[in-house]
Design an enzyme around this catalytic site. Structure first.
Site, short mmCIF file in Angstrom:
data_model
loop_
_atom_site.label_atom_id
_atom_site.label_comp_id
_atom_site.label_asym_id
_atom_site.label_seq_id
_atom_site.Cartn_x
_atom_site.Cartn_y
_atom_site.Cartn_z
N SER A 14 2.33 -6.39 106.77
CA SER A 14 2.20 -5.35 107.82
C SER A 14 0.83 -5.44 108.50
O SER A 14 0.72 -5.17 109.69
CB SER A 14 2.45 -3.95 107.24
OG SER A 14 1.37 -3.53 106.45
N HIS A 110 -9.18 -3.91 102.27
CA HIS A 110 -8.93 -3.34 100.95
C HIS A 110 -8.62 -1.85 101.09
O HIS A 110 -9.31 -1.15 101.84
CB HIS A 110 -10.15 -3.54 100.05
CG HIS A 110 -9.93 -3.05 98.66
ND1 HIS A 110 -9.19 -3.76 97.73
CD2 HIS A 110 -10.32 -1.91 98.04
CE1 HIS A 110 -9.14 -3.07 96.61
NE2 HIS A 110 -9.82 -1.95 96.76
C1 GRF Z 1 -2.73 -3.70 102.01
O1 GRF Z 1 -2.74 -2.41 101.47
C2 GRF Z 1 -4.10 -4.31 101.95
O2 GRF Z 1 -5.13 -3.39 102.09
C3 GRF Z 1 -4.12 -4.89 100.57
O3 GRF Z 1 -2.81 -5.38 100.36
C4 GRF Z 1 -1.90 -4.66 101.18
C5 GRF Z 1 -1.18 -5.67 102.01
O4 GRF Z 1 -0.15 -5.09 102.76
N1 GRF Z 1 -5.14 -5.89 100.46
P1 GRF Z 1 0.56 -5.93 103.91
O5 GRF Z 1 1.11 -7.20 103.27
O6 GRF Z 1 -0.47 -6.24 104.96
O7 GRF Z 1 1.65 -5.05 104.41
#
Ligand code: GRF
Length: 203
Positions: A14, A110
């Site tokens: 996402s 993060h």
């Molecule tokens: C997000 O919450 C990001 O902060 C963390 O992993 C998750 C990844 O989500 N590092 P996506 O794959 O970008 O939807």
């Protein structure tokens, strides 16, 4: 710095989508030269292809150790003349070969206000700790897990009836906003690092 970026993923993608959308909408002036996943079935690979972006899976099992795998990533990025790497849910530690090839050219997002709650399940950690405010952080990647200099952050209130899932969903909204913004800031190049502090323009 040219504006060819790579996005490294392991899953849903996402944040990758938010980068694709920001480029489309002209909020981020960049080109995604490559999306790379360490997992074959990462849904983000499909999102990339739908957007016409090259997306590849490099299998860690094909390499003897982490350094060899990281060197393969470096080679794939160099071939495409990438100069900024965005980790977006990339569930692997980045090792020396990659860090040394791209010093201060790797970003990560993060889901907490670092330095609080590094590592896995940051939203659950925040909830269980009892903080009233959490959020999201975009930072440079260094050898310290989730420990590099901070570029942008956004604060999100923890609500009384939050679960890890509802908190994660609200933090994600801000992740999608600040990641493309932070990438644009870094690509624009008007920043410097003093100690741990990232100076952006006059700030
Ligand atoms: C997000 O919450 C990001 O902060 C963390 O992993 C998750 C990844 O989500 N590092 P996506 O794959 O970008 O939807």
């Amino acid at each position: 710095m040219s504006r060819r970026i790579a996005v490294l993923i392991s899953g849903r993608g996402s944040n990758l989508q938010s980068i694709i959308d920001a480029i489309r909408e002209g909020r981020l002036d960049a080109q995604i030269a490559l999306v790379l996943s360490n997992r074959a079935n990462a849904p983000g690979l499909e999102r990339a292809r739908e957007a016409g972006v090259e997306a590849i899976f490099i299998n860690p099992r094909d390499y003897a150790d982490r350094d060899a795998y990281d060197r393969a990533i470096v080679a794939a990025l160099r071939r495409r003349q990438v100069d900024l790497i965005c980790l977006a849910g990339f569930m692997r530690l980045v090792g020396a070969p990659l860090l040394e090839a791209f010093p201060f050219r790797i970003l990560n997002i993060h889901p907490s206000l670092l330095p609080a709650f590094p590592g896995l399940e940051a939203q659950r950690q925040a909830l269980e700790y009892g903080v009233r405010i959490s959020g999201a952080t975009v930072h440079f990647v260094t050898s310290e897990l989730d420990g590099g200099p901070i570029i942008l952050q956004a604060a999100v209130s923890v609500l009384p009836d939050d679960t890890a899932e509802t908190l994660a969903a609200r933090i994600l909204i801000d992740e999608h906003r600040i990641y493309p913004e932070a990438i644009e800031v870094v690509l624009r190049g008007a920043w410097s690092i003093e100690g741990r502090r990232v100076k952006i323009g006059n700030w």
